[in-house]
Design an enzyme around this catalytic site. Structure first.
Site, mmCIF file in Angstrom:
data_model
loop_
_atom_site.group_PDB
_atom_site.id
_atom_site.type_symbol
_atom_site.label_atom_id
_atom_site.label_comp_id
_atom_site.label_asym_id
_atom_site.label_seq_id
_atom_site.Cartn_x
_atom_site.Cartn_y
_atom_site.Cartn_z
ATOM 1 N N THR A 30 0.878 -1.139 0.000
ATOM 2 C CA THR A 30 0.000 0.000 0.000
ATOM 3 C C THR A 30 0.923 1.198 0.000
ATOM 4 O O THR A 30 2.106 1.056 0.264
ATOM 5 C CB THR A 30 -0.846 -0.092 1.300
ATOM 6 O OG1 THR A 30 -1.631 -1.269 1.239
ATOM 7 C CG2 THR A 30 -1.707 1.101 1.530
ATOM 8 N N ARG A 39 -13.384 -8.288 -2.455
ATOM 9 C CA ARG A 39 -12.854 -8.087 -1.098
ATOM 10 C C ARG A 39 -12.432 -6.625 -0.917
ATOM 11 O O ARG A 39 -11.729 -6.067 -1.733
ATOM 12 C CB ARG A 39 -11.660 -9.013 -0.864
ATOM 13 C CG ARG A 39 -10.966 -8.840 0.514
ATOM 14 C CD ARG A 39 -9.760 -7.933 0.429
ATOM 15 N NE ARG A 39 -8.952 -7.960 1.648
ATOM 16 C CZ ARG A 39 -7.936 -7.126 1.881
ATOM 17 N NH1 ARG A 39 -7.612 -6.210 1.003
ATOM 18 N NH2 ARG A 39 -7.250 -7.210 2.994
ATOM 19 N N ASP A 73 -8.778 -2.814 4.684
ATOM 20 C CA ASP A 73 -8.809 -1.754 5.693
ATOM 21 C C ASP A 73 -8.701 -0.355 5.084
ATOM 22 O O ASP A 73 -9.118 0.631 5.691
ATOM 23 C CB ASP A 73 -7.628 -1.938 6.648
ATOM 24 C CG ASP A 73 -6.287 -1.917 5.890
ATOM 25 O OD1 ASP A 73 -6.148 -2.674 4.904
ATOM 26 O OD2 ASP A 73 -5.394 -1.128 6.262
#
Ligand code: GLY
Length: 313
Positions: free
Chosen positions: A175, A203, A206
């Site tokens: 990320t 999916r 977070d």
């Protein structure tokens, strides 16, 4: 009140190495953020433009370089938050978006909502000139094919060790994130990701969920987290770190404490790397990863600081 020195801290994911060429790209992105902060620009602009630069680089798991899901499609997650207004904007499971962080900012500033997903995000990208058919870079495709083959053959893929059921579905994440504070003491944080390699289609991790990967509050600080999304979500980690900083703990203590806490809960099995700036203008960073490229710079420095994040096992 002490004067705030504008500053920015950036990470490039939990799995990417803390070395060239990742650091070179992070350096360019941090210089972009510092240029904005030095000329009186906002933390929000510094975070947006720094992350935008990284999203255009195929080596990060965000924007163009995002890892494909199990079906080989790229679904993007991103979020940005303004600590002054407590407004946030996010997109999730979005395909064909040129800059997920810029689209998240559009959600924050141009809509009444916080999170837009799937085809809705794609439509919004079209409306704001941020639609672009996603072409997976050759190197990323090759890495994806190698991992898929390993999973099918029942081989160990260390990046995916936390996911126990993935090989059942297969027959792997990084990320990017940034936190900045400007001369007004306003704090912004943003995170952008392809999610985890080999995630199931649909999916959502977070990253786009407020308080999970990201949070900013001028009365506390700003946070961006990279790592195992399912664990970060379960514990609302960004908000927990913010609450510690709201209680007066410095970013250094809050980030280190949180990594120790998660290590204890998961036996150190959940990958995690955290960057933060507190309301006093201190930065902090901790991780349990071996890697994670990261950098910090304030407007008085002539080059960024690297390799400072505390490793906690
Ligand atoms: N932290 C990135 C993800 O799990 O999606």
């Amino acid at each position: 009140m002490t004067e705030i020195v504008p500053k920015i801290i950036i990470h490039g994911g939990a799995i990417n190495p803390d070395s060239e060429p990742f650091l070179e790209e992070i350096k360019s992105a941090i210089f972009e953020g510092i240029k904005i902060l030095k000329t009186g620009g906002t933390a929000l602009d510094a975070v947006t433009e720094s992350l935008y630069m990284l999203e255009q680089k195929p080596i990060f798991n965000a924007g163009i370089g995002a890892w494909p899901n199990l079906k080989g499609e790229v679904e993007l997650d991103s979020i940005i938050m303004d600590g002054r207004s407590l407004k946030a904007g996010a997109i999730a499971a979005a395909k064909n978006v040129k800059s997920p962080i810029k689209l998240a900012r559009k959600v924050m500033e141009e809509t009444d909502h916080i999170l837009i997903v799937g085809s809705g995000a794609e439509e919004l990208a079209k409306a704001f000139g941020l639609f672009e058919l996603h072409k997976i870079p050759e190197e990323r495709l090759k890495q994806w094919q190698d991992i898929k083959r390993s999973l099918k053959e029942g081989k160990d893929v260390p990046m995916l060790n936390y996911w126990k059921k993935i090989s059942k579905w297969a027959s792997i994440g990084d990320t990017i994130g940034a936190v900045a504070i400007d001369k007004e003491g306003s704090i912004a944080a943003g995170t952008s990701s392809g999610g985890f390699p080999m995630k199931l289609p649909g999916r959502v991790g977070d990253v786009p969920l407020i308080g999970c990967s990201t949070y900013a509050d001028n009365n506390a600080g700003g946070v961006s987290i990279t790592g195992q999304g399912e664990v970060i979500m379960t514990h609302l980690l960004a908000k927990k770190i913010i609450d510690l900083m709201k209680d007066g703990y410095y970013a250094k203590f809050a980030t280190e404490w949180m990594v120790s806490y998660i290590n204890e809960l998961t036996g150190g099995k959940a990958l995690l790397a955290v960057i933060a700036i507190d309301k006093f203008g201190n930065f902090g960073s901790a991780r349990n990863t071996d890697k994670t490229p990261h950098a910090f710079m304030d407007v008085t420095m002539d080059k960024p600081l690297f390799h400072f994040s505390k490793i906690i096992r």
